[in-house]
Design a protein around this motif. Structure first.
Motif, PDB file in Angstrom:
ATOM      1  N   VAL A  87       1.002  -1.344  -0.012  1.00  0.00           N
ATOM      2  CA  VAL A  87      -0.306   0.203   0.231  1.00  0.00           C
ATOM      3  C   VAL A  87       1.024   0.984  -0.167  1.00  0.00           C
ATOM      4  O   VAL A  87       1.722   1.276   1.016  1.00  0.00           O
ATOM      5  N   THR A  89       0.543   5.893  -0.203  1.00  0.00           N
ATOM      6  CA  THR A  89       0.245   6.350  -0.427  1.00  0.00           C
ATOM      7  C   THR A  89       1.640   7.711  -0.746  1.00  0.00           C
ATOM      8  O   THR A  89       2.566   7.268  -1.131  1.00  0.00           O
ATOM      9  N   GLU A 137      -4.125  10.709   3.859  1.00  0.00           N
ATOM     10  CA  GLU A 137      -4.126   9.294   4.205  1.00  0.00           C
ATOM     11  C   GLU A 137      -2.712   8.921   4.190  1.00  0.00           C
ATOM     12  O   GLU A 137      -3.006   7.409   5.138  1.00  0.00           O
ATOM     13  N   GLY A 170      -9.034   9.293  -0.522  1.00  0.00           N
ATOM     14  CA  GLY A 170      -8.398   8.815  -1.268  1.00  0.00           C
ATOM     15  C   GLY A 170      -7.286  10.048  -1.784  1.00  0.00           C
ATOM     16  O   GLY A 170      -8.506  10.936  -2.433  1.00  0.00           O
ATOM     17  N   MET A 174      -7.341   4.353  -7.601  1.00  0.00           N
ATOM     18  CA  MET A 174      -6.893   3.229  -7.884  1.00  0.00           C
ATOM     19  C   MET A 174      -6.465   2.946  -9.206  1.00  0.00           C
ATOM     20  O   MET A 174      -7.483   2.000  -9.491  1.00  0.00           O
ATOM     21  N   VAL A 182      -1.527  -4.386  -3.277  1.00  0.00           N
ATOM     22  CA  VAL A 182      -2.752  -4.445  -2.366  1.00  0.00           C
ATOM     23  C   VAL A 182      -3.243  -5.557  -1.997  1.00  0.00           C
ATOM     24  O   VAL A 182      -3.324  -5.633  -0.660  1.00  0.00           O
ATOM     25  N   ARG A 218      -8.451   0.358   1.918  1.00  0.00           N
ATOM     26  CA  ARG A 218      -7.485  -0.169   0.214  1.00  0.00           C
ATOM     27  C   ARG A 218      -8.116  -1.492  -0.183  1.00  0.00           C
ATOM     28  O   ARG A 218      -7.845  -1.156  -1.846  1.00  0.00           O
TER      29      ARG A 218
END
Length: 231
Positions: A87, A89, A137, A170, A174, A182, A218
Motif C-alpha cells: 500500500v 501513499t 491518507e 483517497g 486506484m 494491494v 484499500r
C-alpha cells in the motif's frame, strides 16, 4: 516363498504410489516426485533383504534414508516466500505479510525520507505523524502501523479518543497496477484469484475483528477495481 514375498511387497508399493499419483494435486505431486527416488531405493533394499541379500539390501536402505533426508532439507530450503501486499501513499509505502500480519514500511518524503519504520523509535514515528498533518491518507496509514507496534501511542500523544478513526478521502482513483499490489497478486490474476486474495486479507484485517479500517478500505477498493470489468 521369499521371492514371492519380495515381489508382492514391490507390487504393493507400486500400487500405493499409483493411487497417490492419481489423487494428489499438482504441487503435492511435484514434492512427492522428489521423494520417489529414495522410496524406490528403499523398496529395492527391502526386496533384496527378503531374497537373502541382507548386505546389499541394508546398504540400499541406508542410502535411501540419507537420500530422503537430503530431499526433505532441500524442500524446506526452497519453500516459496510468503505473499505480501503493498500500500502506497504520497509519503509512505507499507508491505503487509499475509502469513504473519506484520507491517513493514519506508518513508518516501519529508525530513525522514528513506527511513525504515521498523528501525525508528516511537518518538521519531510521532515526529513523522506531526509532519503529515496535511496528508490525511499517509497519516491514516501511519496510524495503522503505530496501532500495531505501539498500542498506547494515542495515549502518549494525548490524542482525542475519536481522532483518526475515520477513513479520509483517497488521493485519487486506484490504478489496476496498484490494486494488484494491494492484494499481493501478479498482474493478470483471474477474478477467482482476486476474490480469494480479498477474502483472505479481510479475514485478517476487517475492522469488526480489530483490523485496520484504512487497510480494509484499500483492500475493498482494490477488489472493486480489478473486478469492475466482470460485474
Amino acid at each position: 516363498m521369499s521371492v514371492f514375498l519380495g515381489l508382492l511387497a514391490g507390487l504393493t508399493v507400486i500400487a500405493a504410489l499409483f493411487v497417490v499419483f492419481v489423487r494428489t494435486d499438482a504441487q503435492s505431486l511435484a514434492n512427492g516426485l522428489r521423494l520417489a527416488g529414495p522410496v524406490v531405493a528403499g523398496v529395492a533394499g527391502v526386496v533384496l533383504m527378503l531374497l537373502g541379500r541382507a548386505g546389499l539390501g541394508g546398504m540400499l536402505i541406508s542410502g535411501a534414508l540419507a537420500w530422503f533426508a537430503s530431499v526433505r532439507r532441500a524442500t524446506r530450503a526452497t519453500k516459496s516466500p510468503s505473499r505480501r501486499s503493498t500500500v502506497r501513499t504520497a509519503a509512505l509505502e507499507m508491505e503487509l505479510d499475509h502469513d504473519t500480519g506484520a507491517l513493514e514500511g519506508i518513508v518516501l518524503a519529508g525530513r525522514y525520507e528513506g527511513s525504515i519504520l521498523t528501525r525508528m523509535s516511537e518518538a521519531d514515528l510521532l515526529g513523522i505523524y506531526a509532519e503529515l498533518a496535511s496528508d490525511g491518507e499517509s497519516r491514516q496509514l501511519l496510524e495503522t502501523y503505530l496501532d500495531g507496534r505501539f498500542p498506547a501511542w494515542r495515549e502518549d500523544l494525548k490524542a482525542d479518543a475519536g481522532h483518526g478513526k475515520g477513513i479520509p478521502p483517497g488521493s485519487g482513483a486506484m490504478t489496476k497496477e496498484e490494486a494488484y499490489k494491494v492484494l499481493g497478486l501478479e498482474s493478470g490474476a483471474t477474478p477467482a484469484d482476486v476474490r480469494k486474495a480479498h477474502r483472505r486479507l479481510m479475514q485478517r484485517l476487517h475492522p469488526d475483528i480489530g483490523g485496520s479500517p484504512f487497510l480494509a478500505a484499500r483492500i475493498n477498493e482494490a477488489k472493486d477495481v480489478l473486478l469492475s470489468d466482470h460485474n
